[in-house]
Scaffold this motif. Structure first.
Motif, mmCIF file in Angstrom:
data_model
loop_
_atom_site.group_PDB
_atom_site.id
_atom_site.type_symbol
_atom_site.label_atom_id
_atom_site.label_comp_id
_atom_site.label_asym_id
_atom_site.label_seq_id
_atom_site.Cartn_x
_atom_site.Cartn_y
_atom_site.Cartn_z
ATOM 1 N N UNK A 46 -17.975 -11.882 -22.921
ATOM 2 C CA UNK A 46 -18.042 -10.954 -21.780
ATOM 3 C C UNK A 46 -16.983 -11.229 -20.710
ATOM 4 N N UNK A 47 -16.789 -12.495 -20.352
ATOM 5 C CA UNK A 47 -15.785 -12.804 -19.330
ATOM 6 C C UNK A 47 -14.375 -12.560 -19.848
ATOM 7 N N UNK A 48 -14.167 -12.806 -21.133
ATOM 8 C CA UNK A 48 -12.861 -12.516 -21.719
ATOM 9 C C UNK A 48 -12.570 -11.027 -21.656
ATOM 10 N N UNK A 72 -2.357 -7.156 -24.247
ATOM 11 C CA UNK A 72 -3.696 -6.864 -23.729
ATOM 12 C C UNK A 72 -4.406 -5.863 -24.637
ATOM 13 N N UNK A 73 -3.700 -4.828 -25.041
ATOM 14 C CA UNK A 73 -4.291 -3.823 -25.931
ATOM 15 C C UNK A 73 -4.671 -4.452 -27.267
ATOM 16 N N UNK A 74 -3.767 -5.232 -27.830
ATOM 17 C CA UNK A 74 -4.027 -5.873 -29.118
ATOM 18 C C UNK A 74 -5.216 -6.815 -29.041
ATOM 19 N N UNK A 75 -5.289 -7.599 -27.975
ATOM 20 C CA UNK A 75 -6.405 -8.540 -27.816
ATOM 21 C C UNK A 75 -7.727 -7.814 -27.672
ATOM 22 N N UNK A 76 -7.726 -6.701 -26.952
ATOM 23 C CA UNK A 76 -8.959 -5.939 -26.772
ATOM 24 C C UNK A 76 -9.448 -5.368 -28.096
ATOM 25 N N UNK A 132 -7.636 -16.977 -26.631
ATOM 26 C CA UNK A 132 -9.097 -17.092 -26.666
ATOM 27 C C UNK A 132 -9.685 -16.078 -27.652
ATOM 28 N N UNK A 133 -9.108 -14.905 -27.716
ATOM 29 C CA UNK A 133 -9.559 -13.918 -28.711
ATOM 30 C C UNK A 133 -9.386 -14.475 -30.123
ATOM 31 N N UNK A 192 -14.471 -8.772 -33.234
ATOM 32 C CA UNK A 192 -15.167 -10.060 -33.213
ATOM 33 C C UNK A 192 -16.491 -9.975 -32.457
ATOM 34 N N UNK A 193 -16.506 -9.234 -31.352
ATOM 35 C CA UNK A 193 -17.705 -9.127 -30.509
ATOM 36 C C UNK A 193 -17.965 -7.657 -30.186
ATOM 37 N N UNK A 194 -18.319 -6.849 -31.184
ATOM 38 C CA UNK A 194 -18.464 -5.404 -30.965
ATOM 39 C C UNK A 194 -19.531 -5.035 -29.946
ATOM 40 N N UNK A 195 -20.621 -5.796 -29.895
ATOM 41 C CA UNK A 195 -21.690 -5.469 -28.950
ATOM 42 C C UNK A 195 -21.212 -5.629 -27.508
#
Length: 217
Positions: free
Chosen positions: A158-160, A190-194, A136-137, A200-203
């Motif tokens: 947000x849910x991701x 998990x770390x890489x996706x975060x 999804x990321x 992609x979505x810094x805010x």
């Protein structure tokens, strides 16, 4: 089982020629046959991914064939067979990079909703949760190519992030040993996706910086 350019089935000579529109359609038709059965798709996955990456047939396939391919991937994501779901996740990530905006928009939401659901279902296991979140990321990253897609896909961020933080905060005993379809540990994925989501979505990530700091310390 599909092997790259050569397997036990007879192949039209056009598949071995220089890639053209007809060749790409034929390749995607063969790939559709190889992923037709949920219980057999895992065995075909490595060769299928190699062919997708090398020839990129989705980019130039006709709309009907491409729609059938993308629809089949949605079915794999929703399969009762765990190996089929894993295969669907890997194929969606590769396919999304080959879609134009119109095709991406047509399939983005079914893929995103299903991947988000998989990433939040603890009963599915750590590997599929982290792989779904990673996929999804990647979808959000692809969506960022186009302003409208970026805006529409951002609703899932947000849910991701919540799913990623949940996995980071409460890793299972087997988290570091459990591997996804790409061979990467759950914890590393998990770390890489975060980190990717932060680009992609810094805010969205900044809004959860306190929780994020607690999860990684």
């Amino acid at each position: 089982r599909l092997e790259l350019y050569a397997d036990t089935r007879p192949r039209p000579k056009t598949l071995l020629a220089s890639p053209g529109l007809t060749t790409m359609v034929l390749i995607l038709e063969f790939l559709l046959a190889d992923v037709a059965q949920d219980d057999a798709v895992a065995a075909a996955l490595p060769a299928t991914l190699r062919l997708l990456r090398r020839r990129r047939p989705v980019e130039v396939a006709s709309t009907p064939v491409r729609s059938r391919w993308c629809g089949r991937l949605t079915e794999l994501l929703r399969s009762d067979c765990a190996s089929a779901r894993h295969a669907g996740i890997a194929l969606v990530v590769e396919t999304a990079t080959q879609l134009d905006e119109a095709a991406f928009a047509a399939h983005r939401e079914p893929w995103a909703v299903t991947l988000l659901s998989l990433s939040t279902q603890r009963s599915g296991g750590d590997a599929i949760r982290s792989a779904s979140a990673a996929a999804l990321t990647e979808l959000l990253a692809v969506a960022s190519r186009w302003p409208v897609q970026r805006r529409d896909a951002a609703v899932h961020a947000p849910r991701l992030l919540g799913a990623l933080l949940s996995m980071a905060e409460r890793p299972s005993a087997s988290a570091t040993a459990d591997a996804d379809v790409g061979g990467c540990s759950v914890e590393a994925e998990v770390v890489t996706s975060t980190l990717k989501l932060a680009r992609v979505a810094p805010h969205c990530v900044r809004a959860q910086r306190s929780r994020l700091a607690s999860a990684v310390t």
